[in-house]
Design a protein around this motif. Structure first.
Motif, PDB file in Angstrom:
ATOM      1  N   ALA A 184       0.830  -1.207   0.000  1.00 34.68           N
ATOM      2  CA  ALA A 184       0.000   0.000   0.000  1.00 34.68           C
ATOM      3  C   ALA A 184       0.864   1.257   0.000  1.00 34.68           C
ATOM      4  O   ALA A 184       0.559   2.236  -0.700  1.00 34.68           O
ATOM      5  CB  ALA A 184      -0.910  -0.009   1.225  1.00 34.68           C
ATOM      6  N   ARG A 185       1.970   1.236   0.747  1.00 33.07           N
ATOM      7  CA  ARG A 185       2.849   2.409   0.796  1.00 33.07           C
ATOM      8  C   ARG A 185       3.485   2.668  -0.569  1.00 33.07           C
ATOM      9  O   ARG A 185       3.517   3.824  -1.039  1.00 33.07           O
ATOM     10  CB  ARG A 185       3.930   2.176   1.850  1.00 33.07           C
ATOM     11  N   VAL A 186       3.961   1.621  -1.230  1.00 34.38           N
ATOM     12  CA  VAL A 186       4.602   1.786  -2.529  1.00 34.38           C
ATOM     13  C   VAL A 186       3.583   2.224  -3.584  1.00 34.38           C
ATOM     14  O   VAL A 186       3.845   3.143  -4.389  1.00 34.38           O
ATOM     15  CB  VAL A 186       5.289   0.470  -2.958  1.00 34.38           C
ATOM     16  N   ALA A 187       2.416   1.607  -3.597  1.00 31.63           N
ATOM     17  CA  ALA A 187       1.400   1.969  -4.581  1.00 31.63           C
ATOM     18  C   ALA A 187       0.955   3.415  -4.402  1.00 31.63           C
ATOM     19  O   ALA A 187       0.729   4.135  -5.382  1.00 31.63           O
ATOM     20  CB  ALA A 187       0.197   1.035  -4.456  1.00 31.63           C
ATOM     21  N   THR A 188       0.861   3.857  -3.139  1.00 28.77           N
ATOM     22  CA  THR A 188       0.464   5.253  -2.890  1.00 28.77           C
ATOM     23  C   THR A 188       1.519   6.212  -3.412  1.00 28.77           C
ATOM     24  O   THR A 188       1.203   7.255  -4.007  1.00 28.77           O
ATOM     25  CB  THR A 188       0.245   5.463  -1.381  1.00 28.77           C
ATOM     26  N   ALA A 189       2.780   5.850  -3.228  1.00 32.00           N
ATOM     27  CA  ALA A 189       3.868   6.725  -3.699  1.00 32.00           C
ATOM     28  C   ALA A 189       3.903   6.825  -5.220  1.00 32.00           C
ATOM     29  O   ALA A 189       4.382   7.839  -5.769  1.00 32.00           O
ATOM     30  CB  ALA A 189       5.195   6.197  -3.171  1.00 32.00           C
ATOM     31  N   LEU A 190       3.356   5.834  -5.921  1.00 31.18           N
ATOM     32  CA  LEU A 190       3.397   5.833  -7.382  1.00 31.18           C
ATOM     33  C   LEU A 190       2.100   6.306  -8.023  1.00 31.18           C
ATOM     34  O   LEU A 190       1.953   6.218  -9.248  1.00 31.18           O
ATOM     35  CB  LEU A 190       3.724   4.417  -7.886  1.00 31.18           C
ATOM     36  N   LEU A 191       1.179   6.803  -7.223  1.00 33.41           N
ATOM     37  CA  LEU A 191      -0.099   7.237  -7.796  1.00 33.41           C
ATOM     38  C   LEU A 191       0.081   8.382  -8.793  1.00 33.41           C
ATOM     39  O   LEU A 191      -0.696   8.522  -9.747  1.00 33.41           O
ATOM     40  CB  LEU A 191      -1.062   7.677  -6.672  1.00 33.41           C
ATOM     41  N   GLY A 192       1.113   9.205  -8.586  1.00 36.61           N
ATOM     42  CA  GLY A 192       1.333  10.332  -9.492  1.00 36.61           C
ATOM     43  C   GLY A 192       2.005   9.951 -10.795  1.00 36.61           C
ATOM     44  O   GLY A 192       2.083  10.786 -11.713  1.00 36.61           O
ATOM     45  N   ARG A 193       2.510   8.721 -10.902  1.00 36.35           N
ATOM     46  CA  ARG A 193       3.165   8.282 -12.130  1.00 36.35           C
ATOM     47  C   ARG A 193       2.135   8.043 -13.229  1.00 36.35           C
ATOM     48  O   ARG A 193       1.041   7.572 -12.978  1.00 36.35           O
ATOM     49  CB  ARG A 193       3.928   6.977 -11.897  1.00 36.35           C
ATOM     50  N   LYS A 194       2.517   8.377 -14.442  1.00 40.83           N
ATOM     51  CA  LYS A 194       1.656   8.109 -15.583  1.00 40.83           C
ATOM     52  C   LYS A 194       1.901   6.672 -16.030  1.00 40.83           C
ATOM     53  O   LYS A 194       2.817   6.396 -16.796  1.00 40.83           O
ATOM     54  CB  LYS A 194       1.932   9.086 -16.723  1.00 40.83           C
ATOM     55  N   ALA A 195       1.099   5.789 -15.511  1.00 40.36           N
ATOM     56  CA  ALA A 195       1.232   4.365 -15.832  1.00 40.36           C
ATOM     57  C   ALA A 195      -0.138   3.734 -15.747  1.00 40.36           C
ATOM     58  O   ALA A 195      -0.925   4.047 -14.861  1.00 40.36           O
ATOM     59  CB  ALA A 195       2.197   3.696 -14.865  1.00 40.36           C
ATOM     60  N   ASP A 196      -0.413   2.845 -16.674  1.00 38.71           N
ATOM     61  CA  ASP A 196      -1.698   2.146 -16.662  1.00 38.71           C
ATOM     62  C   ASP A 196      -1.696   0.980 -15.672  1.00 38.71           C
ATOM     63  O   ASP A 196      -2.734   0.637 -15.113  1.00 38.71           O
ATOM     64  CB  ASP A 196      -2.028   1.618 -18.061  1.00 38.71           C
ATOM     65  N   THR A 197      -0.493   0.386 -15.475  1.00 37.34           N
ATOM     66  CA  THR A 197      -0.392  -0.775 -14.580  1.00 37.34           C
ATOM     67  C   THR A 197       0.798  -0.593 -13.654  1.00 37.34           C
ATOM     68  O   THR A 197       1.907  -0.282 -14.110  1.00 37.34           O
ATOM     69  CB  THR A 197      -0.219  -2.081 -15.389  1.00 37.34           C
ATOM     70  N   ILE A 198       0.542  -0.787 -12.379  1.00 35.36           N
ATOM     71  CA  ILE A 198       1.597  -0.744 -11.363  1.00 35.36           C
ATOM     72  C   ILE A 198       1.603  -2.107 -10.669  1.00 35.36           C
ATOM     73  O   ILE A 198       0.597  -2.522 -10.105  1.00 35.36           O
ATOM     74  CB  ILE A 198       1.353   0.378 -10.329  1.00 35.36           C
TER      75      ILE A 198
END
Length: 272
Positions: free
Chosen positions: A247-261
């Protein structure tokens, strides 16, 4: 020839007739108080006091027992303090009629004889009820305080949605997903279903920003859990382990322009 002594003369005769002995008659006479010595009167008074003191506790105990028996019979054996009303507090998903029927307490049953714990368990068996507390309100009312389940997710099923609480209990069926609840897609929702427990574990560790973006959580298998975010973005979660790190990593990457994390291995994150 001189005459001899007369025969057959009764003693106590005088002259020619018999003399009767006087008959004594006995008569009871009440003695005056001054006829009893003072020491005797004091002794008798003390004896009476001792007898009264000895009998007093028994008399009091008998009176208390009689009153207690009367009260117990009135409360337990008659309808004078019988159930006249079942008052329901806190119910929204269940109706008062449903609660009264589940309680199973007939009108007129002595209020003191109602098993409060058993009544609460019967009401708690209603699906939307998490727990129920039953109390007495004399002289004739049962008060049922209901705590209903809180939905945490909605699962599509047969063209409708079933609502789950935090324990995975299905307690409500609605035509559409309630506002504010994420949609969880899984095969067999229920508290004993491993997929349901895994989904609830994931929901419990989501950060507020991640939950705000969440639209659906899908469980295709215990190691194939994924999140669908707003804008059709997907977070590949994997299994339910290390949920806080993911959850911490996914939250940090929310601003990235990516369709899949992909945070299934939170130490090695991939996105595209």
């Amino acid at each position: 020839m001189s005459p001899g002594p007369a025969r057959g003369r009764t003693a106590g005769t005088d002259g020619g007739g018999p003399r009767r002995n006087p008959v004594r008659r006995w008569q009871l006479v009440r003695a005056g108080s001054d006829a009893v010595p003072p020491s005797t009167r004091r002794f008798m008074a003390r004896a009476r006091q001792r007898r009264m003191r000895a009998a007093l506790p028994w008399a009091v105990a008998a009176a208390v027992l009689a009153v207690a028996t009367l009260v117990a019979w009135t409360v337990l054996g008659t309808g004078l303090f019988g159930v006249r009303e079942v008052r329901v507090v806190g119910a929204e998903l269940v109706t008062p009629v449903q609660v009264r029927e589940a309680a199973g307490v007939a009108d007129g049953v002595p209020l003191a004889r109602v098993d409060l714990a058993a009544t609460g368990r019967r009401i708690g068996a209603l699906a939307p009820v998490e727990r129920a507390t039953v109390t007495r309100d004399w002289p004739g009312t049962l008060v049922v305080t209901v705590v209903e389940r809180t939905g945490v997710a909605a699962v599509p099923r047969d063209g409708q949605f079933v609502v789950l609480d935090a324990d995975g209990v299905v307690f409500r069926t609605v035509p559409r997903a309630p506002d504010g609840l994420p949609v969880v897609r899984l095969a067999t929702p229920g508290p004993d279903d491993p997929g349901t427990r895994a989904a609830l574990e994931v929901l419990a560790v989501l950060t507020p920003p991640l939950r705000a973006e969440l639209t659906e959580l899908t469980v295709q298998g215990l190691a194939r859990i994924s999140l669908t975010l707003r804008g059709d973005r997907t977070v590949v979660w994997g299994d339910a382990t290390r949920g806080a790190d993911k959850a911490r990593v996914a939250t940090a990457l929310l601003g990235r322009k990516a369709d899949t994390i992909d945070v299934s291995a939170p130490d090695v994150v991939t996105f595209k």
